[in-house]
Design a protein around this motif. Sequence first.
Motif, PDB file in Angstrom:
ATOM      1  N   TRP A  61      30.341  45.269  -2.164  1.00 19.58           N
ATOM      2  CA  TRP A  61      29.110  45.948  -2.550  1.00 19.58           C
ATOM      3  C   TRP A  61      28.741  45.532  -3.957  1.00 19.58           C
ATOM      4  N   GLU A  62      27.493  45.127  -4.090  1.00 21.02           N
ATOM      5  CA  GLU A  62      27.021  44.777  -5.428  1.00 21.02           C
ATOM      6  C   GLU A  62      26.860  46.062  -6.236  1.00 21.02           C
ATOM      7  N   PRO A  63      27.610  46.217  -7.330  1.00 17.66           N
ATOM      8  CA  PRO A  63      27.589  47.488  -8.069  1.00 17.66           C
ATOM      9  C   PRO A  63      26.277  47.700  -8.816  1.00 17.66           C
ATOM     10  N   GLU A 121      23.382  32.588  11.970  1.00 16.04           N
ATOM     11  CA  GLU A 121      22.571  32.234  10.801  1.00 16.04           C
ATOM     12  C   GLU A 121      22.394  33.436   9.876  1.00 16.04           C
ATOM     13  N   LEU A 122      22.193  34.616  10.467  1.00 13.48           N
ATOM     14  CA  LEU A 122      22.100  35.831   9.656  1.00 13.48           C
ATOM     15  C   LEU A 122      23.400  36.080   8.902  1.00 13.48           C
ATOM     16  N   LEU A 123      24.522  35.930   9.588  1.00 14.07           N
ATOM     17  CA  LEU A 123      25.812  36.159   8.950  1.00 14.07           C
ATOM     18  C   LEU A 123      26.064  35.155   7.833  1.00 14.07           C
ATOM     19  N   GLU A 124      25.627  33.924   8.027  1.00 11.45           N
ATOM     20  CA  GLU A 124      25.792  32.908   6.986  1.00 11.45           C
ATOM     21  C   GLU A 124      25.023  33.280   5.716  1.00 11.45           C
ATOM     22  N   GLU A 127      24.054  37.627   2.075  1.00 11.38           N
ATOM     23  CA  GLU A 127      23.671  38.150   0.758  1.00 11.38           C
ATOM     24  C   GLU A 127      22.158  38.318   0.609  1.00 11.38           C
ATOM     25  N   GLU A 128      21.391  37.707   1.512  1.00 11.50           N
ATOM     26  CA  GLU A 128      19.930  37.785   1.416  1.00 11.50           C
ATOM     27  C   GLU A 128      19.358  38.972   2.173  1.00 11.50           C
ATOM     28  N   ARG A 136      23.581  50.110   3.834  1.00  9.57           N
ATOM     29  CA  ARG A 136      22.788  49.740   5.001  1.00  9.57           C
ATOM     30  C   ARG A 136      23.058  48.292   5.401  1.00  9.57           C
ATOM     31  N   ARG A 137      23.326  47.431   4.423  1.00  6.25           N
ATOM     32  CA  ARG A 137      23.611  46.033   4.737  1.00  6.25           C
ATOM     33  C   ARG A 137      24.863  45.917   5.600  1.00  6.25           C
TER      34      ARG A 137
END
Length: 206
Positions: A61-63, A121-124, A127-128, A136-137
């Motif tokens: 998780w991006e803090p 492709e989504l899994l690759e 981060e986007e 939620r991500r």
Amino acid sequence: MEQFLLVMLGAIVSFIASYFAHRWEAKRAKSERLEGRQDAAVAALSEAFVRIECHLRSMPWEPDPPPKTGPDVIREEVREEYYLQAREWGTVLNDSLGPAKIAAYVVRNDELRERLLRTLELLENWEEIDRCTPIRRQWTFQAVTEHAVECMGAWRRGDPIPRETGAFTVAWKEWERSNQSEMRRMLRARLRNPDGLGPRSEASDE
């Protein structure tokens, strides 16, 4: 003469029967080989998606950034720690995505193959998607992966491929928007600097 013709006719009939029997046997052997490849591909995909689903539970998780009043060095350390974790996590994810993509290309069903490749492709590009909401991500990618597994199960049962789920559709649209934004950014950069030599300095204009 009549006996000779009967012998010739019998030989011709025997040859034709042997020819078609050989062709049927060759087609059956080819069908069995293709079916074996499909089974191997599905087994590889199933194994990969199990690993991916387990790996998603530890998605970094991006803090939230520290208060702006705090020292800049603290903000940089927090950001650098996240990037290090994300890089390591992404490396492990790619170890599963590579074999899964190879197996997905072997799938003969066009609709299933396309759905699996889009999932990968989504899994690759994880981060986007849902950058601002890490909880939620994580849920989104778990739902996307479960949808791919459901599609494989339906295909193996001989049922129609399920329609895209809401989570899959939303994630794909977000990835398309992100991809288009990146393409526009690159195009603007190319238009500002068509030679690709970096910004021109005032000294170079003199």
